[in-house]
Design an enzyme around this catalytic site. Structure first.
Site, PDB file in Angstrom:
ATOM      1  N   GLY A   1       0.922  -1.217   0.061  1.00  0.00           N
ATOM      2  CA  GLY A   1       0.135   0.085   0.067  1.00  0.00           C
ATOM      3  C   GLY A   1       0.772   1.183  -0.151  1.00  0.00           C
ATOM      4  N   GLU A   2       0.781   2.230   0.927  1.00  0.00           N
ATOM      5  CA  GLU A   2       1.278   3.230   0.968  1.00  0.00           C
ATOM      6  C   GLU A   2       2.057   3.345   2.600  1.00  0.00           C
ATOM      7  OE1 GLU A   2       2.418   5.284  -1.232  1.00  0.00           O
ATOM      8  OE2 GLU A   2       3.770   6.355   0.131  1.00  0.00           O
ATOM      9  N   SER A   3       3.488   3.299   2.425  1.00  0.00           N
ATOM     10  CA  SER A   3       3.929   2.968   4.014  1.00  0.00           C
ATOM     11  C   SER A   3       4.019   4.171   4.696  1.00  0.00           C
ATOM     12  CB  SER A   3       5.512   2.601   3.635  1.00  0.00           C
ATOM     13  OG  SER A   3       6.240   3.621   2.979  1.00  0.00           O
TER      14      SER A   3
ATOM     15  N   CYS B   1       5.973  -5.387   0.499  1.00  0.00           N
ATOM     16  CA  CYS B   1       6.238  -3.925  -0.173  1.00  0.00           C
ATOM     17  C   CYS B   1       6.160  -2.847   0.782  1.00  0.00           C
ATOM     18  CB  CYS B   1       5.238  -3.819  -1.461  1.00  0.00           C
ATOM     19  SG  CYS B   1       5.839  -2.980  -2.562  1.00  0.00           S
TER      20      CYS B   1
ATOM     21  N   ARG C   1      13.005   3.610  -0.284  1.00  0.00           N
ATOM     22  CA  ARG C   1      11.551   3.709  -0.804  1.00  0.00           C
ATOM     23  C   ARG C   1      11.667   3.895  -2.340  1.00  0.00           C
ATOM     24  NH1 ARG C   1       7.942   7.453   1.991  1.00  0.00           N
ATOM     25  NH2 ARG C   1       6.515   6.406   0.503  1.00  0.00           N
TER      26      ARG C   1
ATOM     27  N   ILE D   1       5.822  -3.123  -7.811  1.00  0.00           N
ATOM     28  CA  ILE D   1       5.095  -1.771  -7.897  1.00  0.00           C
ATOM     29  C   ILE D   1       5.743  -0.868  -7.070  1.00  0.00           C
ATOM     30  CG2 ILE D   1       2.735  -0.836  -7.799  1.00  0.00           C
ATOM     31  CD1 ILE D   1       1.541  -3.646  -7.894  1.00  0.00           C
ATOM     32  N   ARG D   2       6.256   0.295  -7.623  1.00  0.00           N
ATOM     33  CA  ARG D   2       6.901   1.330  -6.804  1.00  0.00           C
ATOM     34  C   ARG D   2       7.686   0.490  -5.602  1.00  0.00           C
ATOM     35  NH1 ARG D   2       3.580   4.552  -4.067  1.00  0.00           N
ATOM     36  NH2 ARG D   2       2.048   2.994  -4.472  1.00  0.00           N
TER      37      ARG D   2
ATOM     38  N   HIS E   1       4.838  -8.527  -4.645  1.00  0.00           N
ATOM     39  CA  HIS E   1       3.313  -8.618  -4.335  1.00  0.00           C
ATOM     40  C   HIS E   1       3.083 -10.095  -4.461  1.00  0.00           C
ATOM     41  CE1 HIS E   1       2.309  -4.635  -3.188  1.00  0.00           C
ATOM     42  NE2 HIS E   1       3.148  -4.057  -4.079  1.00  0.00           N
TER      43      HIS E   1
ATOM     44  N   GLU F   1       0.760 -11.336  -2.998  1.00  0.00           N
ATOM     45  CA  GLU F   1      -0.815 -11.449  -2.894  1.00  0.00           C
ATOM     46  C   GLU F   1      -1.469 -10.986  -4.387  1.00  0.00           C
ATOM     47  OE1 GLU F   1       1.207  -9.339  -1.877  1.00  0.00           O
ATOM     48  OE2 GLU F   1       0.304  -7.379  -1.863  1.00  0.00           O
TER      49      GLU F   1
HETATM   50  N1  GLN Z   1       6.101   2.967  -2.816  1.00  0.00           N
HETATM   51  C1  GLN Z   1       5.274   2.670  -1.532  1.00  0.00           C
HETATM   52  C2  GLN Z   1       5.845   3.031  -0.104  1.00  0.00           C
HETATM   53  O1  GLN Z   1       6.696   3.427  -0.251  1.00  0.00           O
HETATM   54  C3  GLN Z   1       5.175   0.860  -1.618  1.00  0.00           C
HETATM   55  C4  GLN Z   1       4.437   0.549  -2.799  1.00  0.00           C
HETATM   56  C5  GLN Z   1       3.648  -0.780  -2.501  1.00  0.00           C
HETATM   57  O2  GLN Z   1       3.420  -1.245  -1.424  1.00  0.00           O
HETATM   58  N2  GLN Z   1       3.295  -1.404  -3.779  1.00  0.00           N
HETATM   59  O3  GLN Z   1       5.078   2.842   0.490  1.00  0.00           O
END
Ligand code: GLN
Length: 215
Positions: A55-57, A87, A115, A145-146, A181, A183
């Site tokens: 998600g978004e850390s 992630c 990150r 993903i990112r 990921h 999942e």
């Molecule tokens: N780039 C996101 C972060 O720094 C992580 C991306 C992800 O969980 N797919 O939180």
């Protein structure tokens, strides 16, 4: 672990933000455990293992601080319960992470993170990776993903997979982390590995407590 039926493995998925639903679906399709979405710190006492999803850390970190999760998560970890961060979840449980301030990561794994180290949204990709001890042994579809890059690992870290020589799956004791990921694939092997870890740990705890009762 007082509020649960003995013998039923319960896996919790931190469900504050991110792709917790996908983890739940894949675990439920494997079976052999029940799965709960964790939204309150006290729920941690009812589970045997925890997944912190992608998600978004920064958002997940903010929510665990604001909702009073931090000390309960630390207790959960200190008791030796299995934890797996994917992630953003990996960033949250690292020792150090770039650009996460003002939030401090939880320091459950001796790794440092850059990150978005594999690039931003447009640089997301899928590639085959080899995971140590995974059965069957075929390559695993790694979805990045990112994705966070592991820039440093401590001496106790076991590297389970690398991409271009960079660690992308690591383990320290009962704590697992992946830059990618699992999942988001149809491949259940990583979740099966985690379920095995949780089951083994739960069995050995049960044996300890039955052993105590027999004294
Ligand atoms: N780039 C996101 C972060 O720094 C992580 C991306 C992800 O969980 N797919 O939180």
């Amino acid at each position: 672990m007082t509020d649960k039926l003995i013998d039923t493995i319960v896996i919790g998925i931190l469900a504050l933000q991110g792709d917790f639903k996908e983890h739940k679906d894949i675990l439920e399709s494997i079976g052999g455990c029940s799965v709960v979405e964790i939204r309150l710190p006290d729920q941690l006492t009812t589970i045997d293992g925890l997944i912190i999803p992608g998600g978004e850390s920064t958002t997940i970190s903010k929510l665990i601080h604001n909702y009073g999760f931090v000390s309960k998560l630390k207790d959960f970890h200190k008791s030796g319960n299995p934890i797996w961060g994917t992630c953003a979840g990996m960033i949250v449980i690292a020792k150090e992470a770039s650009s996460l301030a003002p939030w401090a990561p939880l320091n459950f794994l001796d790794i440092s993170i850059t990150r978005n180290g594999y690039g931003r949204q447009l640089d997301s990709f899928q590639t085959n990776i080899k995971i140590d001890k995974m059965k069957p042994t075929e390559d695993y579809p790694g979805i990045f993903i990112r994705a966070p890059k592991i820039s440093h690992i401590g001496s106790k870290i076991k590297v389970l997979a690398r991409l271009n020589n960079n660690p992308v799956a690591v383990q320290e004791g009962n704590v697992l982390a992946t830059s990618f990921h699992p999942e988001l694939t149809n491949d259940k092997r990583f979740h099966e590995m985690f379920l095995t870890l949780v089951t083994q740990r739960s069995r050995s705890e049960n044996q300890k407590s039955t052993g105590l009762q027999h004294r």
